[in-house]
Design a protein around this motif. Structure first.
Motif, PDB file in Angstrom:
ATOM      1  N   ARG A 184     -17.930 -55.672  21.762  1.00 47.71           N
ATOM      2  CA  ARG A 184     -18.255 -57.099  21.603  1.00 47.71           C
ATOM      3  C   ARG A 184     -19.478 -57.477  22.421  1.00 47.71           C
ATOM      4  NH1 ARG A 184     -12.972 -60.649  22.411  1.00 47.71           N
ATOM      5  NH2 ARG A 184     -13.657 -60.363  24.537  1.00 47.71           N
ATOM      6  N   ALA A 185     -19.544 -56.959  23.651  1.00 53.12           N
ATOM      7  CA  ALA A 185     -20.677 -57.279  24.528  1.00 53.12           C
ATOM      8  C   ALA A 185     -21.975 -56.675  23.998  1.00 53.12           C
ATOM      9  CB  ALA A 185     -20.395 -56.772  25.939  1.00 53.12           C
ATOM     10  N   ALA A 186     -21.894 -55.453  23.458  1.00 52.34           N
ATOM     11  CA  ALA A 186     -23.097 -54.789  22.950  1.00 52.34           C
ATOM     12  C   ALA A 186     -23.599 -55.449  21.665  1.00 52.34           C
ATOM     13  CB  ALA A 186     -22.814 -53.306  22.695  1.00 52.34           C
ATOM     14  N   GLY A 187     -22.661 -55.951  20.848  1.00 54.14           N
ATOM     15  CA  GLY A 187     -23.040 -56.634  19.614  1.00 54.14           C
ATOM     16  C   GLY A 187     -23.807 -55.749  18.645  1.00 54.14           C
ATOM     17  N   PHE A 188     -23.437 -54.465  18.597  1.00 51.86           N
ATOM     18  CA  PHE A 188     -24.149 -53.518  17.728  1.00 51.86           C
ATOM     19  C   PHE A 188     -23.761 -53.764  16.272  1.00 51.86           C
ATOM     20  CE2 PHE A 188     -24.736 -49.509  15.483  1.00 51.86           C
ATOM     21  CZ  PHE A 188     -25.953 -49.056  15.968  1.00 51.86           C
ATOM     22  N   VAL A 189     -24.707 -54.219  15.457  1.00 45.25           N
ATOM     23  CA  VAL A 189     -24.421 -54.492  14.045  1.00 45.25           C
ATOM     24  C   VAL A 189     -25.401 -53.756  13.122  1.00 45.25           C
ATOM     25  CG1 VAL A 189     -23.359 -56.758  14.427  1.00 45.25           C
ATOM     26  CG2 VAL A 189     -25.843 -56.595  14.137  1.00 45.25           C
ATOM     27  N   ALA A 205     -21.339 -41.079  17.836  1.00 46.67           N
ATOM     28  CA  ALA A 205     -22.496 -41.584  18.587  1.00 46.67           C
ATOM     29  C   ALA A 205     -23.788 -41.406  17.799  1.00 46.67           C
ATOM     30  CB  ALA A 205     -22.593 -40.866  19.932  1.00 46.67           C
ATOM     31  N   PHE A 206     -23.920 -40.276  17.100  1.00 48.12           N
ATOM     32  CA  PHE A 206     -25.142 -39.985  16.344  1.00 48.12           C
ATOM     33  C   PHE A 206     -25.316 -40.883  15.116  1.00 48.12           C
ATOM     34  CE2 PHE A 206     -26.227 -35.256  17.519  1.00 48.12           C
ATOM     35  CZ  PHE A 206     -26.569 -35.674  18.801  1.00 48.12           C
ATOM     36  N   THR A 207     -24.231 -41.479  14.634  1.00 51.89           N
ATOM     37  CA  THR A 207     -24.303 -42.249  13.387  1.00 51.89           C
ATOM     38  C   THR A 207     -23.981 -43.735  13.581  1.00 51.89           C
ATOM     39  OG1 THR A 207     -22.017 -41.613  12.885  1.00 51.89           O
ATOM     40  CG2 THR A 207     -23.771 -40.274  11.895  1.00 51.89           C
ATOM     41  N   GLY A 208     -23.774 -44.176  14.811  1.00 50.27           N
ATOM     42  CA  GLY A 208     -23.559 -45.595  15.066  1.00 50.27           C
ATOM     43  C   GLY A 208     -22.207 -46.120  14.643  1.00 50.27           C
ATOM     44  N   ILE A 209     -21.162 -45.263  14.749  1.00 47.50           N
ATOM     45  CA  ILE A 209     -19.798 -45.697  14.419  1.00 47.50           C
ATOM     46  C   ILE A 209     -18.880 -45.461  15.622  1.00 47.50           C
ATOM     47  CG2 ILE A 209     -20.160 -45.237  11.955  1.00 47.50           C
ATOM     48  CD1 ILE A 209     -18.303 -42.734  12.343  1.00 47.50           C
ATOM     49  N   VAL A 210     -17.602 -45.779  15.457  1.00 47.14           N
ATOM     50  CA  VAL A 210     -16.603 -45.603  16.517  1.00 47.14           C
ATOM     51  C   VAL A 210     -15.769 -44.361  16.210  1.00 47.14           C
ATOM     52  CG1 VAL A 210     -14.527 -46.612  17.582  1.00 47.14           C
ATOM     53  CG2 VAL A 210     -16.484 -48.076  16.994  1.00 47.14           C
ATOM     54  N   GLY A 211     -15.503 -43.548  17.236  1.00 50.63           N
ATOM     55  CA  GLY A 211     -14.635 -42.383  17.062  1.00 50.63           C
ATOM     56  C   GLY A 211     -13.773 -42.192  18.286  1.00 50.63           C
ATOM     57  N   ILE A 212     -12.470 -42.028  18.084  1.00 49.18           N
ATOM     58  CA  ILE A 212     -11.560 -41.837  19.224  1.00 49.18           C
ATOM     59  C   ILE A 212     -10.816 -40.512  19.114  1.00 49.18           C
ATOM     60  CG2 ILE A 212      -9.772 -43.275  18.123  1.00 49.18           C
ATOM     61  CD1 ILE A 212      -8.816 -44.025  20.985  1.00 49.18           C
ATOM     62  N   LYS A 213     -10.838 -39.756  20.209  1.00 45.54           N
ATOM     63  CA  LYS A 213      -9.987 -38.573  20.361  1.00 45.54           C
ATOM     64  C   LYS A 213      -8.762 -38.998  21.166  1.00 45.54           C
ATOM     65  CE  LYS A 213      -9.424 -35.670  23.701  1.00 45.54           C
ATOM     66  NZ  LYS A 213      -8.008 -35.229  23.673  1.00 45.54           N
ATOM     67  N   PRO A 214      -7.575 -38.950  20.589  1.00 46.98           N
ATOM     68  CA  PRO A 214      -6.386 -39.370  21.336  1.00 46.98           C
ATOM     69  C   PRO A 214      -5.978 -38.336  22.402  1.00 46.98           C
ATOM     70  CG  PRO A 214      -6.011 -39.302  18.943  1.00 46.98           C
ATOM     71  CD  PRO A 214      -7.265 -38.553  19.223  1.00 46.98           C
ATOM     72  N   PRO A 261     -20.713 -47.390  19.671  1.00 43.73           N
ATOM     73  CA  PRO A 261     -22.160 -47.578  19.529  1.00 43.73           C
ATOM     74  C   PRO A 261     -22.620 -48.789  20.345  1.00 43.73           C
ATOM     75  CG  PRO A 261     -21.038 -48.326  17.537  1.00 43.73           C
ATOM     76  CD  PRO A 261     -19.978 -47.749  18.440  1.00 43.73           C
ATOM     77  N   VAL A 262     -23.673 -48.599  21.123  1.00 35.35           N
ATOM     78  CA  VAL A 262     -24.084 -49.652  22.058  1.00 35.35           C
ATOM     79  C   VAL A 262     -25.534 -50.098  21.849  1.00 35.35           C
ATOM     80  CG1 VAL A 262     -24.354 -50.183  24.521  1.00 35.35           C
ATOM     81  CG2 VAL A 262     -22.358 -48.953  23.755  1.00 35.35           C
ATOM     82  N   GLY A 263     -26.379 -49.239  21.275  1.00 30.96           N
ATOM     83  CA  GLY A 263     -27.775 -49.638  21.094  1.00 30.96           C
ATOM     84  C   GLY A 263     -28.549 -48.610  20.309  1.00 30.96           C
ATOM     85  N   LEU A 264     -29.855 -48.872  20.189  1.00 29.64           N
ATOM     86  CA  LEU A 264     -30.771 -47.963  19.507  1.00 29.64           C
ATOM     87  C   LEU A 264     -31.774 -47.411  20.509  1.00 29.64           C
ATOM     88  CD1 LEU A 264     -31.633 -50.100  16.322  1.00 29.64           C
ATOM     89  CD2 LEU A 264     -29.956 -48.254  16.474  1.00 29.64           C
ATOM     90  N   ASP A 265     -32.235 -46.180  20.269  1.00 26.49           N
ATOM     91  CA  ASP A 265     -33.289 -45.646  21.125  1.00 26.49           C
ATOM     92  C   ASP A 265     -34.654 -46.138  20.620  1.00 26.49           C
ATOM     93  OD1 ASP A 265     -33.950 -44.087  18.921  1.00 26.49           O
ATOM     94  OD2 ASP A 265     -33.544 -42.161  19.872  1.00 26.49           O
TER      95      ASP A 265
END
Length: 491
Positions: free
Chosen positions: A479-484, A184-193, A446-450
């Motif tokens: 896809r909906a957030a479109g965070f690029v 979340a802090f770096t704008g990437i995806v992370g999953i804990k299984p 990641p969904v947006g910027l502050d």
């Protein structure tokens, strides 16, 4: 676009189509790692191993190549890698080079992955900011003023490396949020299984009933690809689940119509920043627009999760870390004349363990001691059972996934919190620890910027063993957030 900026899915297609060689891709990453020294993300580079693996991947290209053939990855320093320093970012393991390979890295290599090197982390995975590492702080590639920001912890080096395009993906571990918070802090995806989905064998233990390894990637699709390679039953790990691993990538249909998304009222914390609240509301709208049904739910024991976690995790840590005594491997203190074995234990641990590890070992030893076992540890275990029951009841009522914030803030400055108040640092895990206590899968997207321009993430929590469904919900949200957005290169 440079080759190191590709996603795993894009690189896989380019490699398969012959547009790119694994050696060229690996060289692009190694060049980026050299340029990325100010981030302090990679702490043990392994360029020779990487290029050997890349050449082998190019020779293997074709129908029989693995799912990750030629894909360059970073490996968190918590994973044992044969013949390569595996220190868990601690001075007590200085010089330790295992004679064996962790199950996760073995599986990645079998799938054709290339190891670029070992990544920075908090010492023994104990921390939320990557400031407890013997290698020094890892630094967030996102920068909005003259401060150096934390990439989160404990998988801070993994998060920084992926966000800065030093590698295409990385392994992380998550005991109370150590994949999801840095993501979340770096704008990437992370999953804990789900606990038991990925083998813990050969991963240096922090809290054995909570630890789970998982992928940290540039996209949800990449997370699905990497998790598919990491997951699976392992007879060497008694907590590993003997259940089939579905095709996580094939599950990314993008269709969540009719799915129920739970919104837990207890996650509306006092003093929650307005930006986090607004982001959460936006996430609800995006999932509703995709056809999901949004329902309010209650997880009444949430408020007890953080104190229960900070009894259980240190208790297990104090037991696990007792093996570091200067006898068989790692650091041994220099002894004076007349010093006995107890002196060796005490001096070795005092020199080898950092302050945060010492603090947690002392807490853990205290709550396990004869006079306090029932008052603290046993009570925390009962609370843990109640937290799990809350989730079970929500899922039994038909909820498919739960949407929450991932972190209580965006990335903060290095040095702003660590020494001032350890408890303030522990509060970073407020939205994530419940998932570990209940053994559930959770993902940060990641969904947006502050307002400052720093990334913010949302967390989705899934049913046990339903990483496929969870990844599909995350795919829709992504896809909906479109965070690029990417960090501006300053290093």
């Amino acid at each position: 676009m440079n080759a190191n900026e590709l996603t795993i899915a894009e690189a896989r297609d380019a490699l398969a189509g012959g547009e790119l060689s694994a050696v060229d891709l690996t060289m692009a990453c190694l060049t980026a790692i050299d340029a990325g020294t100010p981030l302090n993300a990679f702490v043990h580079a392994t360029p020779e191993i990487a290029l050997d693996q890349a050449r082998a991947a190019d020779a293997r290209r074709g129908a029989d190549a693995g799912a990750l053939n030629g894909i360059p990855l970073g490996i968190k320093d918590l994973f044992c890698t044969k013949g390569v320093a595996s220190q868990a970012a601690s001075n007590i393991l200085k010089g330790f080079k295992p004679e064996y390979e962790s199950t996760v890295t073995s599986k990645l290599f079998e799938a054709g992955a290339v190891m670029l090197g070992k990544l920075n982390m908090d010492e023994f995975a104990m921390g939320s900011s990557n400031e407890t590492s013997c290698y020094g702080d890892a630094v967030n590639p996102w920068k909005v003023d003259d401060r150096r920001l934390t990439p989160g912890g404990s998988s801070g080096g993994s998060a920084a490396a992926v966000a800065a395009d030093l590698c295409l993906g990385a392994t992380g571990t998550d005991t109370g949020g150590s994949i999801r918070q840095p993501a979340a802090f770096t704008g990437i995806v992370g999953i804990k299984p789900t606990y038991g989905r990925v083998s813990r064998w050969g991963i240096v233990a922090f809290a054995s009933s909570l630890d789970q390894a998982g992928p940290m990637t540039k996209s949800v699709r990449d997370a699905a690809i990497l998790l598919g390679a990491m997951a699976g039953h392992d007879p060497k790990d008694s907590t590993s689940a003997d259940i089939p691993v579905p095709d996580f990538e094939a599950a990314l249909t993008g269709d969540i119509r009719g799915r129920k998304i739970g919104i837990p009222r207890e996650y509306r914390m006092d003093g929650m920043p307005a930006e986090i609240e607004a982001l959460w509301a936006r996430g609800r709208e995006m999932l509703a627009d995709a056809g999901a049904e949004i329902v309010d739910i209650s997880l009444p024991h949430t408020k007890y999760a953080l104190p229960a976690y900070y009894v259980i995790a240190p208790a297990e840590a104090s037991s696990n870390l007792a093996r570091y005594d200067g006898v068989r491997y790692g650091h041994r203190a220099r002894l004076g004349q007349g010093d006995g074995i107890v002196d060796m234990y005490e001096k070795t641990r005092a020199e080898g363990f950092g302050k945060e590890v010492q603090r947690r070992v002392m807490i853990g030893t205290y709550v396990l001691s004869a006079g306090f076992y029932d008052a603290y540890y046993n009570r925390a275990r009962k609370v843990r059972a109640l937290i799990k029951r809350d989730f079970d009841e929500a899922f039994a009522a038909g909820v498919d996934a739960i949407l929450t914030p991932a972190t209580p803030s965006s990335a903060f400055g290095l040095g702003e919190m660590a020494e001032a108040d350890p408890v303030a640092m522990y509060l970073n895990d407020v939205f994530t620890v419940t998932v570990n206590l209940a053994g559930l899968p959770g993902i940060s997207v990641p969904v947006g910027l502050d307002a400052k321009g720093l990334p913010l993430g949302l967390q989705l929590i899934g049913r046990p063993w339903d990483e496929a469904g969870l990844l599909n919900h995350a795919h829709v949200l992504e896809r909906a957030a479109g965070f690029v957005e990417k960090p501006r290169k300053w290093w």
